[in-house]
Design a protein around this motif. Sequence first.
Motif, PDB file in Angstrom:
ATOM      1  N   UNK A 130       0.784  -1.029   0.058  1.00 37.55           N
ATOM      2  CA  UNK A 130       0.135   0.134   0.055  1.00 37.55           C
ATOM      3  C   UNK A 130       0.965   1.316   0.075  1.00 37.55           C
ATOM      4  N   UNK A 131       0.391   2.241  -0.764  1.00 36.04           N
ATOM      5  CA  UNK A 131       1.080   3.563  -0.820  1.00 36.04           C
ATOM      6  C   UNK A 131       0.986   4.091   0.374  1.00 36.04           C
ATOM      7  N   UNK A 132       1.880   5.307   0.511  1.00 33.92           N
ATOM      8  CA  UNK A 132       1.735   6.143   1.888  1.00 33.92           C
ATOM      9  C   UNK A 132       0.640   7.116   1.769  1.00 33.92           C
ATOM     10  N   UNK A 133      -0.246   7.027   2.866  1.00 35.63           N
ATOM     11  CA  UNK A 133      -1.483   7.752   2.774  1.00 35.63           C
ATOM     12  C   UNK A 133      -1.335   9.146   3.664  1.00 35.63           C
ATOM     13  N   UNK A 141     -10.339 -11.578 -13.837  1.00 33.05           N
ATOM     14  CA  UNK A 141      -9.734 -10.823 -12.640  1.00 33.05           C
ATOM     15  C   UNK A 141     -11.139 -10.397 -11.628  1.00 33.05           C
ATOM     16  N   UNK A 142     -10.370  -9.617 -10.781  1.00 32.11           N
ATOM     17  CA  UNK A 142     -11.419  -9.057  -9.745  1.00 32.11           C
ATOM     18  C   UNK A 142     -12.340  -8.103 -10.247  1.00 32.11           C
ATOM     19  N   UNK A 157      -5.131  -1.746  -0.035  1.00 31.27           N
ATOM     20  CA  UNK A 157      -6.005  -0.541   0.357  1.00 31.27           C
ATOM     21  C   UNK A 157      -7.135  -0.636  -0.687  1.00 31.27           C
ATOM     22  N   UNK A 158      -7.141  -1.204  -1.815  1.00 34.15           N
ATOM     23  CA  UNK A 158      -8.146  -1.156  -2.734  1.00 34.15           C
ATOM     24  C   UNK A 158      -9.208  -2.219  -2.902  1.00 34.15           C
ATOM     25  N   UNK A 159      -8.750  -3.289  -1.952  1.00 37.52           N
ATOM     26  CA  UNK A 159      -9.609  -4.453  -2.017  1.00 37.52           C
ATOM     27  C   UNK A 159     -10.579  -4.430  -0.922  1.00 37.52           C
ATOM     28  N   UNK A 179     -19.314  -9.389  -4.205  1.00 43.86           N
ATOM     29  CA  UNK A 179     -18.259 -10.345  -3.930  1.00 43.86           C
ATOM     30  C   UNK A 179     -16.860  -9.505  -3.625  1.00 43.86           C
ATOM     31  N   UNK A 180     -15.835 -10.196  -3.235  1.00 42.52           N
ATOM     32  CA  UNK A 180     -14.617  -9.568  -3.332  1.00 42.52           C
ATOM     33  C   UNK A 180     -14.363  -8.728  -4.349  1.00 42.52           C
ATOM     34  N   UNK A 181     -13.952  -7.570  -4.250  1.00 41.52           N
ATOM     35  CA  UNK A 181     -13.753  -6.723  -5.426  1.00 41.52           C
ATOM     36  C   UNK A 181     -12.843  -5.519  -5.014  1.00 41.52           C
ATOM     37  N   UNK A 182     -12.244  -4.870  -6.162  1.00 43.11           N
ATOM     38  CA  UNK A 182     -11.759  -3.724  -6.056  1.00 43.11           C
ATOM     39  C   UNK A 182     -12.314  -2.458  -6.092  1.00 43.11           C
ATOM     40  N   UNK A 183     -11.816  -1.386  -5.683  1.00 38.54           N
ATOM     41  CA  UNK A 183     -12.716  -0.026  -5.571  1.00 38.54           C
ATOM     42  C   UNK A 183     -12.182   1.022  -6.391  1.00 38.54           C
ATOM     43  N   UNK A 184     -13.088   1.464  -7.073  1.00 33.78           N
ATOM     44  CA  UNK A 184     -12.922   2.463  -8.049  1.00 33.78           C
ATOM     45  C   UNK A 184     -12.770   3.741  -7.476  1.00 33.78           C
ATOM     46  N   UNK A 185     -12.422   4.799  -8.095  1.00 36.35           N
ATOM     47  CA  UNK A 185     -12.284   6.101  -7.564  1.00 36.35           C
ATOM     48  C   UNK A 185     -13.509   6.750  -7.439  1.00 36.35           C
ATOM     49  N   UNK A 186     -13.763   7.657  -6.458  1.00 32.18           N
ATOM     50  CA  UNK A 186     -15.076   8.496  -6.201  1.00 32.18           C
ATOM     51  C   UNK A 186     -15.776   7.697  -5.271  1.00 32.18           C
ATOM     52  N   UNK A 187     -15.146   6.719  -4.716  1.00 29.72           N
ATOM     53  CA  UNK A 187     -15.828   6.158  -3.522  1.00 29.72           C
ATOM     54  C   UNK A 187     -14.662   5.750  -2.333  1.00 29.72           C
ATOM     55  N   UNK A 188     -15.224   5.881  -1.181  1.00 25.09           N
ATOM     56  CA  UNK A 188     -14.394   5.823   0.094  1.00 25.09           C
ATOM     57  C   UNK A 188     -14.636   4.384   0.639  1.00 25.09           C
ATOM     58  N   UNK A 189     -13.758   3.578   1.149  1.00 18.60           N
ATOM     59  CA  UNK A 189     -13.726   2.799   2.016  1.00 18.60           C
ATOM     60  C   UNK A 189     -13.704   3.280   3.286  1.00 18.60           C
TER      61      UNK A 189
END
Length: 550
Positions: free
Chosen positions: A8-11, A71-72, A97-99, A125-135
């Motif tokens: 994960x990248x530095x936040x 893929x996911x 962090x995007x999972x 399902x288990x998925x990857x998060x696109x932009x414009x959405x926060x976990x």
Amino acid sequence: MIAKKQSPAKQKQTPTQDKLSRGESVEVARSGGESASGEALPEGWADVPIGDLCDLVNGRAFKPKEWSETGLPIIRIQNLNKAEAKYNHFDGEYADKHLVRPGELLFAWSGTPGTSFGAHIWNGPKALLNQHIFRVLIDEDDLNMTFFRFAINHKLEELIGKAHGGVGLRHVTKGKFEATQVPLPPLAEQSRIVSAIESLQERSSRARFLLSEVGPLIGQLRQSVLRDAFSGKLTADWREANPNVEPAFKLLSRIRTERRERWEAEQLAKYEAKGKQPPKNWQDKYKEPEPVDESELPELPDGWCWCQVGDLIESFDAGRSPTALSHPARDGEYGVLKVSAVTWREFDPNANKALKDGDEIGDTPTPRKGDLLISRANTVELIGAVVLVKADYPNLMLSDKTLRMNPASKELVPEYLLYGLRSESVRKFFEDNATGTSNSMRNLSQGKILDAPIALAPLAEQQAVADLLVTNDEACTSVASGLASMESSLTQLDQSILSKAFRGELVPQDPRDEPASELLARIRAKRVANSAKNTSKKKKATTAKAASNA
């Protein structure tokens, strides 16, 4: 290919996180006082910025060229709002962090107000998060996730008010989202509130489901009554009580005779205007109506007959479609009708576009009281939709997709024509004979409109048919209006439930519950500890990297 994780990248830390990582006190709660909106909070509650209860991780900006068939799945905003929405997929390396795993809390912070924004618990399902959405990462030992979702969504109107951007597409910045304050009750009360809300919403959802089943039934009732009307079943008792009426074939013969006489008079006038004598057998040029093929049409009652729409409609008046403005015509402006003005059973004069300055209606036809208007271009289901105009609209003109139909005789009952053009035989003919390759826009020629078969009742019975259909339509419209009112009431009820919940009025407070101030202190302490731990890990990683490069 199996998707691989990358480090994960530095936040970047929020101001609150930065203070917590340094062990500074962050004064965010007012226990038993007032909320940010000025409402009194119950004893034991606190008003807390969202950012002090969670960590936010934004999604990745996946590019279209990164999409794949394997893929996911990639979670986009439409996947939050519609379970059936299609996924894009990604089959490459990604940061952990995007999972997103099932059961996580997400918040869509960009899009169209009223449809896109909102907090959701991910059930896919288990998925990857696109932009414009926060976990939205929380410690569920200290905060009820479902309660937090309700609390965030209760603030949507406030959040949308803070959003940047235009009317169509807006976004809430991370800072403004984190600064938005939500009421925080004791943890045990959070669970009680969730149980109460879900119980009440279940009843509300059940009521909505039942209402949703009534809507289609109204449409089915309209069609059933219309079918009975033009098969003669609806007025069977009327015929029994009125046996001695002029049959429809005599009315049809009279209409055809009158039309031929008008045509002959028009032709003679043309010859006279040119100073010529009509040639021999000039009357033979008149085109007699074609007989209707009744082989596949249902049998009609005694006194009725089949004819073509062209027997009852003598001519059309067409409009034009100039380049217009995007808004409807205002006072003092002229407008051109849109197709939707004649689509939904009743004429809608508001469905128009204002003409540009200097563009006037001129001799283009305008809607008048008693006009029958028909759409010659629309979807397969809606092409040939007909309405009866109930007032004059001299500031509006017909478009080239809207035709005015001129009846062949003043004897014909306008409402009977209206419903006859909606009857099953006519609708089927229109749908079968519409041209065009696009399902979104088909065309219907004037000739095909006139060729459609239509059931003609005796003149006296036409009024009886029309009266019964108008009465049925009014009843159906009244029921539909009542449904809309009930649906609106349910929406207001849902909002009222949430309002009461976040004023502390939905469930009773229990003085034995741990107060929110202590809960918040524990959340702060954990976040300080986690922040310090993360800082230590980063320092060690930096030292190790420096040593390896020495």
